[in-house]
Scaffold this motif. Structure first.
Motif, PDB file in Angstrom:
ATOM      1  N   THR A   1       0.849  -1.177   0.000  1.00  0.00           N
ATOM      2  CA  THR A   1       0.000   0.000   0.000  1.00  0.00           C
ATOM      3  C   THR A   1       0.889   1.234   0.000  1.00  0.00           C
ATOM      4  N   ARG A   2       0.283   2.396  -0.212  1.00  0.00           N
ATOM      5  CA  ARG A   2       1.064   3.636  -0.291  1.00  0.00           C
ATOM      6  C   ARG A   2       0.335   4.719   0.501  1.00  0.00           C
ATOM      7  N   LEU A   3       1.111   5.436   1.311  1.00  0.00           N
ATOM      8  CA  LEU A   3       0.570   6.545   2.084  1.00  0.00           C
ATOM      9  C   LEU A   3       0.370   7.770   1.204  1.00  0.00           C
ATOM     10  N   LYS A   4      -0.569   8.605   1.599  1.00  0.00           N
ATOM     11  CA  LYS A   4      -0.688   9.929   1.004  1.00  0.00           C
ATOM     12  C   LYS A   4       0.487  10.761   1.505  1.00  0.00           C
ATOM     13  N   PRO A   5       0.974  11.685   0.710  1.00  0.00           N
ATOM     14  CA  PRO A   5       2.054  12.557   1.185  1.00  0.00           C
ATOM     15  C   PRO A   5       1.646  13.264   2.481  1.00  0.00           C
ATOM     16  N   GLY A   6       2.561  13.260   3.439  1.00  0.00           N
ATOM     17  CA  GLY A   6       2.321  13.909   4.720  1.00  0.00           C
ATOM     18  C   GLY A   6       1.573  13.067   5.740  1.00  0.00           C
ATOM     19  N   ALA A   7       1.248  11.821   5.411  1.00  0.00           N
ATOM     20  CA  ALA A   7       0.443  10.982   6.304  1.00  0.00           C
ATOM     21  C   ALA A   7       1.258  10.019   7.162  1.00  0.00           C
ATOM     22  N   ALA A   8       2.578  10.011   7.023  1.00  0.00           N
ATOM     23  CA  ALA A   8       3.402   9.001   7.712  1.00  0.00           C
ATOM     24  C   ALA A   8       3.244   9.053   9.228  1.00  0.00           C
ATOM     25  N   GLN A   9       3.275  10.229   9.815  1.00  0.00           N
ATOM     26  CA  GLN A   9       3.178  10.306  11.278  1.00  0.00           C
ATOM     27  C   GLN A   9       1.789   9.900  11.771  1.00  0.00           C
ATOM     28  N   ALA A  10       0.765  10.339  11.082  1.00  0.00           N
ATOM     29  CA  ALA A  10      -0.601   9.956  11.481  1.00  0.00           C
ATOM     30  C   ALA A  10      -0.793   8.444  11.357  1.00  0.00           C
ATOM     31  N   TYR A  11      -0.191   7.846  10.326  1.00  0.00           N
ATOM     32  CA  TYR A  11      -0.270   6.398  10.137  1.00  0.00           C
ATOM     33  C   TYR A  11       0.442   5.683  11.287  1.00  0.00           C
ATOM     34  N   ALA A  12       1.628   6.151  11.631  1.00  0.00           N
ATOM     35  CA  ALA A  12       2.375   5.552  12.749  1.00  0.00           C
ATOM     36  C   ALA A  12       1.602   5.716  14.049  1.00  0.00           C
ATOM     37  N   ASP A  13       1.027   6.892  14.270  1.00  0.00           N
ATOM     38  CA  ASP A  13       0.245   7.133  15.488  1.00  0.00           C
ATOM     39  C   ASP A  13      -0.964   6.206  15.570  1.00  0.00           C
ATOM     40  N   ALA A  14      -1.655   6.032  14.452  1.00  0.00           N
ATOM     41  CA  ALA A  14      -2.823   5.147  14.435  1.00  0.00           C
ATOM     42  C   ALA A  14      -2.427   3.716  14.779  1.00  0.00           C
ATOM     43  N   HIS A  15      -1.278   3.287  14.271  1.00  0.00           N
ATOM     44  CA  HIS A  15      -0.843   1.911  14.524  1.00  0.00           C
ATOM     45  C   HIS A  15      -0.211   1.724  15.905  1.00  0.00           C
ATOM     46  N   ALA A  16       0.070   2.817  16.578  1.00  0.00           N
ATOM     47  CA  ALA A  16       0.584   2.714  17.956  1.00  0.00           C
ATOM     48  C   ALA A  16      -0.532   2.354  18.929  1.00  0.00           C
ATOM     49  N   ALA A  17      -1.769   2.484  18.486  1.00  0.00           N
ATOM     50  CA  ALA A  17      -2.909   2.218  19.362  1.00  0.00           C
ATOM     51  C   ALA A  17      -4.022   1.545  18.561  1.00  0.00           C
TER      52      ALA A  17
ATOM     53  N   ILE B   1       3.982  -4.693   9.376  1.00  0.00           N
ATOM     54  CA  ILE B   1       4.033  -3.658   8.349  1.00  0.00           C
ATOM     55  C   ILE B   1       5.388  -2.959   8.407  1.00  0.00           C
ATOM     56  N   TRP B   2       6.019  -2.810   7.230  1.00  0.00           N
ATOM     57  CA  TRP B   2       7.254  -2.048   7.093  1.00  0.00           C
ATOM     58  C   TRP B   2       6.942  -0.820   6.250  1.00  0.00           C
ATOM     59  N   ARG B   3       7.659   0.283   6.521  1.00  0.00           N
ATOM     60  CA  ARG B   3       7.473   1.502   5.743  1.00  0.00           C
ATOM     61  C   ARG B   3       8.804   1.982   5.203  1.00  0.00           C
ATOM     62  N   SER B   4       8.831   2.330   3.910  1.00  0.00           N
ATOM     63  CA  SER B   4       9.972   2.967   3.267  1.00  0.00           C
ATOM     64  C   SER B   4       9.424   4.189   2.545  1.00  0.00           C
ATOM     65  N   GLY B   5       9.661   5.364   3.109  1.00  0.00           N
ATOM     66  CA  GLY B   5       9.060   6.570   2.552  1.00  0.00           C
ATOM     67  C   GLY B   5       7.546   6.464   2.650  1.00  0.00           C
TER      68      GLY B   5
END
Length: 104
Positions: free
Chosen positions: A9-25, A44-48
Motif C-alpha cells: 500500500t502507499r501513504l498519502k504525502p504527509g500521512a506518515a506520522q498519522a499512520y504511525a500514530d494510528a498503529h501505535a494504538a 508492516i514495514w514503511r519505506s518513505g
C-alpha cells in the motif's frame, strides 16, 4: 494450511506520522476481529510512502470476507482511507503480491 500474504500500500504525502500514530494504538476490537478471522500475525514495514504488509492467516480470502462488514474493521478502514493513496474496498478478490522466488 496457513498462508503468508504480502500486501503493498502507499501513504498519502504527509500521512506518515498519522499512520504511525494510528498503529501505535490499534483498537482492541479490531485485534479481536482479526484474530477471530484467522490472522496469526500482521507486520508492516514503511519505506518513505511505501508500505509492505506481511500477513500470516489461515485463509486470506475468508478473512477478507469475514471482516468486510465487521464494525471494528469498517471504522479502521475509514480511518486508513484518510491516510492511504488507494482505499481498500475489501472486495476480497485479491491474493496479495505474487511470489516471484523463494530460497530452496
Amino acid at each position: 494450511m496457513p498462508e503468508t500474504i504480502v500486501l503493498h500500500t502507499r501513504l498519502k504525502p504527509g500521512a506518515a506520522q498519522a499512520y504511525a500514530d494510528a498503529h501505535a494504538a490499534i483498537p482492541a476490537e479490531l485485534v479481536t476481529a482479526l484474530k477471530a478471522a484467522g490472522v496469526a500475525n500482521w507486520r508492516i514495514w514503511r519505506s518513505g510512502l511505501e508500505l509492505i504488509h506481511v500477513v500470516e492467516v489461515e485463509d486470506y480470502k475468508a478473512m477478507r470476507r469475514d471482516l468486510a462488514q465487521h464494525p471494528a474493521n469498517l471504522a479502521w478502514q475509514a480511518r486508513m482511507a484518510e491516510l492511504l493513496e488507494i482505499e481498500d474496498d475489501y472486495s476480497g478478490n485479491d491474493s496479495g503480491v505474487p511470489l516471484v522466488w523463494e530460497l530452496p
